[in-house]
Motif scaffolding. Structure first.
Motif, PDB file in Angstrom:
ATOM      1  N   THR A 187     -38.195  98.399 -60.262  1.00 55.47           N
ATOM      2  CA  THR A 187     -36.734  98.278 -60.346  1.00 55.47           C
ATOM      3  C   THR A 187     -36.239  98.659 -61.734  1.00 55.47           C
ATOM      4  N   ASP A 211     -27.728  96.780 -58.496  1.00 50.56           N
ATOM      5  CA  ASP A 211     -27.795  96.301 -57.112  1.00 50.56           C
ATOM      6  C   ASP A 211     -29.221  95.896 -56.739  1.00 50.56           C
ATOM      7  N   ALA A 212     -30.205  96.674 -57.190  1.00 52.00           N
ATOM      8  CA  ALA A 212     -31.610  96.346 -56.909  1.00 52.00           C
ATOM      9  C   ALA A 212     -32.018  95.056 -57.624  1.00 52.00           C
ATOM     10  N   ASP A 225     -30.646  92.112 -55.664  1.00 47.08           N
ATOM     11  CA  ASP A 225     -31.465  91.846 -54.481  1.00 47.08           C
ATOM     12  C   ASP A 225     -32.778  91.161 -54.855  1.00 47.08           C
ATOM     13  N   GLU A 226     -33.330  91.561 -55.979  1.00 48.78           N
ATOM     14  CA  GLU A 226     -34.647  91.053 -56.377  1.00 48.78           C
ATOM     15  C   GLU A 226     -34.585  89.660 -56.997  1.00 48.78           C
ATOM     16  N   LYS A 234     -22.471  89.112 -53.660  1.00 48.68           N
ATOM     17  CA  LYS A 234     -23.583  89.010 -52.708  1.00 48.68           C
ATOM     18  C   LYS A 234     -23.733  87.578 -52.187  1.00 48.68           C
ATOM     19  N   ASP A 253     -32.614  85.046 -55.159  1.00 49.40           N
ATOM     20  CA  ASP A 253     -33.260  83.835 -54.638  1.00 49.40           C
ATOM     21  C   ASP A 253     -34.350  83.306 -55.569  1.00 49.40           C
TER      22      ASP A 253
END
Length: 497
Positions: free
Chosen positions: A186, A197-198, A201-202, A228, A205
């Motif tokens: 990434t 954006d990546a 997402d990574e 998000k 959480d």
């Protein structure tokens, strides 16, 4: 408390002794650094050309080594890039840090076997110092993220080169690697928006506890995280987030918006890293300024900013500086930079120990009418009034309007993106103008003398500055928007937004 957290407190206590020595003996340490630098480089091409063998004192050094910017050193750096050894520093550099300059285009700053470890060590020392001061080492047990440039490197004559943050990514200590985000894959994404954006997402959480980066790009990351996560605050996404490490720009213009995004106030550490060297870090929470690092392979010089463009400006060593004076920072380093003008202006807020703030850029000012308004002054004027009125600033820049239409008096034009805008923009801009007059007597005289009219202010649409940076291919990484310009190159483009 885990083993890693327990060990961090032990290392922090050991590190604290070094920091204490820096605070007490900074001047004598600097004298030693200068002697070591001169001795190490005496047989280099630069050392021979400038008679390092004859230097016995700081006065000798000043008489032989001129103050110069990148262009002044370019003939030597070009030889380094061509693969020549022993030019500015013994041997060849291990890396060339690629950075952008206002007048020189792309610049290549050498990183040597001597200088690169100082970059890593200083960043580590900033964290250990924080642990020792506050007792907070919770972040050690969770994930940490550095929003930075791509670690992909290229080669020139056998020397790897790339962005400083990308180079440093290859040297993150092993004990941090398992905790560190984003992934290497990434981090290698070149397009900034795709990369952010990546990263979202990574990380969304993950148990992120320490976040590091340049404030405007961290804000972009936070905005996309919140979108998000259906509008959640960062504190509700990363429940254990407790430490923000930043550098590159003044935090204050971004603080209100960042803290609003986070949903709470978190501890922060201000740092002053540059491709040319790691210069300072905040050593005390709640204290203004950053501790100048006297033993990091850099000998510092200081030129009063109002003398910088003189033919023979005053050059001062650390022991000769005074409080509250704007100085242009000059570096002599174990990467082979000599009399190097970084372009930043600094001001000492403490001499015991030596703490500085970055007050602006020597080439970022407005003096179209002799006012010489600097970054520190415009930031204070805008933010003090915004704070009083409960407003939030996202970004801003200022330029002169020398030839307005319809026979108007000239003025300073401010382009401001508000997160929370004023009810009465006209009243707000007049208050900012009064605040600037109080900070800069030359500006006051020009307003009073009807040479200038009070500033004008444009309220920019949401995302205007990001759109501008994107259109110029400068979105993300280490790119920063100048607060001030003495021309209208940026201003004229911003009129589109």
């Amino acid at each position: 408390m885990g083993l890693k957290a327990s060990l961090s407190k032990v290392y922090a206590a050991v590190n604290a002794k070094k920091i204490t020595r820096w605070r007490k003996d900074a001047v004598s340490i600097q004298n030693k650094v200068l002697s070591e630098l001169i001795h190490s480089a005496r047989k280099t091409a630069f050392g021979k050309d400038h008679h390092f063998d004859e230097i016995k004192s700081y006065d000798d050094f000043k008489s032989r080594v001129p103050v110069q910017d990148y262009e002044g050193l370019r003939k030597y750096i070009d030889r380094v890039i061509a693969g020549e050894s022993n030019v500015l520093w013994p041997g060849k550099p291990v890396y060339l840090a690629k950075t952008s300059g206002t007048t020189s285009g792309v610049k290549y700053i050498p990183l040597t076997k001597a200088s690169l470890p100082e970059q890593i060590t200083a960043a580590r020392d900033a964290l250990l110092n924080y642990i020792h001061e506050t007792g907070n080492n919770d972040f050690v047990n969770g994930k940490i993220i550095f929003i930075q440039g791509s670690p992909l490197l290229e080669k020139k004559k056998g020397i790897d080169f790339g962005r400083l943050s990308g180079i440093v990514a290859h040297h993150v200590p092993e004990y941090l690697q398992k905790n560190r985000l984003p992934s290497f894959e990434t981090n290698c994404i070149e397009d900034w928006e795709t990369k952010i954006d990546a990263i979202v997402d990574e990380t969304i959480d993950q148990d992120l506890r320490l976040i590091s980066g340049i404030p405007p790009w961290i804000q972009m990351y936070f905005d996309r995280l919140s979108t998000k996560a259906d509008g959640k605050k960062i504190k509700d996404i990363f429940k254990n987030f407790s430490l923000f490490v930043y550098g590159g720009v003044n935090y204050e213009p971004y603080r209100a918006k960042l803290e609003e995004s986070i949903g709470k106030r978190v501890d922060s550490i201000e740092t002053y890293p540059a491709s040319e060297g790691f210069i300072a870090f905040q050593d005390v929470q709640g204290e203004k300024g950053m501790l100048l690092l006297p033993d990091s392979g850099i000998f510092y010089e200081f030129i009063p900013a109002d003398e910088y463009f003189n033919e023979n400006p005053t050059r001062l060593s650390l022991g000769q500086v005074k409080l509250g004076v704007n100085y242009v920072l000059i570096l002599n380093t174990n990467a082979g930079l000599w009399g190097y003008s970084l372009g930043d202006t600094v001001k000492f807020v403490s001499l015991n120990p030596y703490r500085i703030i970055v007050s602006g850029r020597i080439k970022h000012f407005i003096s179209a009418f002799g006012e010489h308004v600097i970054g520190e002054e415009v930031e204070h004027a805008l933010l003090s009034v915004a704070k009083k009125e409960g407003l939030e600033i996202v970004e801003f820049t200022v330029a002169p309007q020398v030839t307005p239409e319809d026979g108007e008096l000239p003025y300073h034009e401010w382009f401001v993106e508000f997160n929370k805008a004023p009810y009465d923009l006209d009243a707000f801009r007049l208050e900012v103008d009064k605040a600037l007059q109080k900070k800069n007597p030359y500006y006051f005289d020009l307003i009073e003398g009807k040479v200038l009219q009070p500033l004008k202010m444009r309220s920019m649409k949401k995302g205007a500055f990001i759109d501008y940076m994107r259109s110029n291919g400068k979105l993300g990484g280490q790119n920063k928007l100048p607060r001030l310009a003495n021309d209208r190159k940026i201003a004229d483009e911003l009129e589109k937004y």
